[in-house]
Design an enzyme around this catalytic site. Structure first.
Site, PDB file in Angstrom:
ATOM      1  N   GLY A  61       6.364 -27.549  18.294  1.00  0.00           N
ATOM      2  CA  GLY A  61       6.455 -26.179  17.406  1.00  0.00           C
ATOM      3  C   GLY A  61       7.396 -26.665  16.060  1.00  0.00           C
ATOM      4  O   GLY A  61       7.448 -26.139  15.062  1.00  0.00           O
ATOM      5  N   ASP A  83      11.725 -24.741  17.556  1.00  0.00           N
ATOM      6  CA  ASP A  83      11.168 -23.990  16.234  1.00  0.00           C
ATOM      7  C   ASP A  83      11.503 -22.384  16.333  1.00  0.00           C
ATOM      8  O   ASP A  83      11.745 -21.838  15.428  1.00  0.00           O
ATOM      9  CB  ASP A  83       9.495 -23.912  16.567  1.00  0.00           C
ATOM     10  CG  ASP A  83       8.986 -23.636  17.896  1.00  0.00           C
ATOM     11  OD1 ASP A  83       9.796 -23.479  18.767  1.00  0.00           O
ATOM     12  OD2 ASP A  83       7.906 -23.494  18.040  1.00  0.00           O
ATOM     13  N   ASP A 115      13.308 -17.680  21.824  1.00  0.00           N
ATOM     14  CA  ASP A 115      12.677 -16.160  22.472  1.00  0.00           C
ATOM     15  C   ASP A 115      13.606 -15.660  23.291  1.00  0.00           C
ATOM     16  O   ASP A 115      14.583 -15.062  23.197  1.00  0.00           O
ATOM     17  CB  ASP A 115      11.358 -16.517  22.658  1.00  0.00           C
ATOM     18  CG  ASP A 115      10.337 -15.424  23.129  1.00  0.00           C
ATOM     19  OD1 ASP A 115      10.925 -14.109  22.641  1.00  0.00           O
ATOM     20  OD2 ASP A 115       9.261 -15.293  23.667  1.00  0.00           O
ATOM     21  N   ARG A 125      -0.933 -24.241  13.149  1.00  0.00           N
ATOM     22  CA  ARG A 125       0.183 -24.785  13.070  1.00  0.00           C
ATOM     23  C   ARG A 125       0.538 -25.055  11.638  1.00  0.00           C
ATOM     24  O   ARG A 125       1.558 -25.611  11.003  1.00  0.00           O
ATOM     25  CB  ARG A 125       0.389 -26.064  13.659  1.00  0.00           C
ATOM     26  CG  ARG A 125       0.527 -25.709  15.152  1.00  0.00           C
ATOM     27  CD  ARG A 125       0.920 -27.156  15.994  1.00  0.00           C
ATOM     28  NE  ARG A 125       0.578 -27.160  17.496  1.00  0.00           N
ATOM     29  CZ  ARG A 125       1.387 -26.664  18.243  1.00  0.00           C
ATOM     30  NH1 ARG A 125       2.681 -26.191  18.060  1.00  0.00           N
ATOM     31  NH2 ARG A 125       1.267 -26.555  19.682  1.00  0.00           N
TER      32      ARG A 125
HETATM   33  P1  5GP Z   1      12.133 -19.175  25.036  1.00  0.00           P
HETATM   34  O1  5GP Z   1      12.259 -20.287  26.035  1.00  0.00           O
HETATM   35  O2  5GP Z   1      13.121 -19.248  24.127  1.00  0.00           O
HETATM   36  O3  5GP Z   1      11.495 -17.817  25.725  1.00  0.00           O
HETATM   37  O4  5GP Z   1      10.851 -19.636  24.228  1.00  0.00           O
HETATM   38  C1  5GP Z   1      10.818 -20.455  23.371  1.00  0.00           C
HETATM   39  C2  5GP Z   1       9.465 -21.314  23.187  1.00  0.00           C
HETATM   40  O5  5GP Z   1       8.511 -20.346  23.269  1.00  0.00           O
HETATM   41  C3  5GP Z   1       9.459 -21.798  21.628  1.00  0.00           C
HETATM   42  O6  5GP Z   1       9.770 -23.251  21.563  1.00  0.00           O
HETATM   43  C4  5GP Z   1       8.032 -21.617  21.533  1.00  0.00           C
HETATM   44  O7  5GP Z   1       7.500 -22.854  21.714  1.00  0.00           O
HETATM   45  C5  5GP Z   1       7.438 -20.508  22.021  1.00  0.00           C
HETATM   46  N1  5GP Z   1       7.405 -19.232  21.600  1.00  0.00           N
HETATM   47  C6  5GP Z   1       8.272 -18.315  21.690  1.00  0.00           C
HETATM   48  N2  5GP Z   1       8.107 -17.052  20.813  1.00  0.00           N
HETATM   49  C7  5GP Z   1       6.841 -17.657  19.968  1.00  0.00           C
HETATM   50  C8  5GP Z   1       6.040 -17.034  18.941  1.00  0.00           C
HETATM   51  O8  5GP Z   1       6.302 -16.002  18.501  1.00  0.00           O
HETATM   52  N3  5GP Z   1       5.149 -17.893  18.538  1.00  0.00           N
HETATM   53  C9  5GP Z   1       4.875 -19.201  19.163  1.00  0.00           C
HETATM   54  N4  5GP Z   1       3.838 -19.939  18.495  1.00  0.00           N
HETATM   55  N5  5GP Z   1       5.632 -19.645  19.999  1.00  0.00           N
HETATM   56  C10 5GP Z   1       6.835 -19.102  20.507  1.00  0.00           C
HETATM   57 MG    MG Z   2       8.355 -24.834  21.461  1.00  0.00          MG
END
Ligand code: 5GP
Ligand code: MG
Length: 179
Positions: free
Chosen positions: A43, A99, A102, A164
């Site tokens: 991403g 990227d 979350d 993307r």
């Molecule tokens: P976390 O581990 O912080 O929950 O998630 C991070 C990863 O989840 C990011 O690197 C991304 O790949 C994916 N992700 C989280 N939210 C989104 C979103 O709204 N859109 C996309 N495309 N990927 C997301």
């Molecule tokens: Mg990611």
């Protein structure tokens, strides 16, 4: 298949913010050399490509992999990380670039794993941070934009590897059941 909805961050806003971040990082890393930028695939690839070209500090570039959203789903499942493609970062000042933040699980895990490789320091940067979603305590050192809790695509971020290529960040519109 969901469709691309409202644009949350447009091309001009992205470019302006990437310029600012590159300037800030350039000052911060003046005293933190040698520098290695690690891009979290897939991403962050467009963000990193734009950021690196504006960074006025010489640096190595490498990649690590993390995947939490698998296939055609917007629900997180098991988190997989892979540092096998990363160059040797021992004694180097690492800028880890993802990227989007979350829950924070991905960044926290990668920081822990990279720390084990004995870099001189680790700094984190994310293009986007979702408001009110963090469950794992981690504050990125640099954030491009805070966005609402929506699933977003574009500028490197995907839905099932689609979208993307979009030059902006947009919310993904879930198809509502017909009639
Ligand atoms: P976390 O581990 O912080 O929950 O998630 C991070 C990863 O989840 C990011 O690197 C991304 O790949 C994916 N992700 C989280 N939210 C989104 C979103 O709204 N859109 C996309 N495309 N990927 C997301
Ligand atoms: Mg990611």
């Amino acid at each position: 298949m969901p469709t691309v909805g409202r644009i949350l961050v447009d091309e001009v806003q992205i470019k302006r913010r990437v310029d600012e971040l590159a300037a800030e990082l350039g000052s911060a890393f003046q005293s933190r050399q040698p520098m290695t930028v690690l891009a979290v695939l897939t991403g962050s690839f467009i963000f990193v490509a734009d950021l690196c070209r504006r960074l006025q500090i010489p640096h190595r570039i490498g990649v690590v992999r993390a995947s939490s959203y698998r296939g055609a789903t917007v629900d997180p499942s098991d988190l997989h990380t892979d540092l096998s493609l990363a160059p040797d970062v021992r004694g180097r000042h690492v800028l880890l670039v993802d990227d989007i933040l979350d829950t924070g699980a991905t960044l926290a895990r990668l920081v822990r794993e990279i720390a084990a490789l004995q870099p001189a320091s680790i700094t984190t940067a994310v293009l986007l941070r979702k408001i009110g979603r963090q469950t794992v305590p981690i504050e990125p050192d640099y954030v491009g934009f805070d966005i609402p809790d929506l699933f977003v695509v574009g500028y490197g971020l995907d839905y099932n590897d689609d979208y993307r290529h979009l030059p902006y960040i947009a919310a993904l519109e879930q198809e509502t059941a017909a009639t």
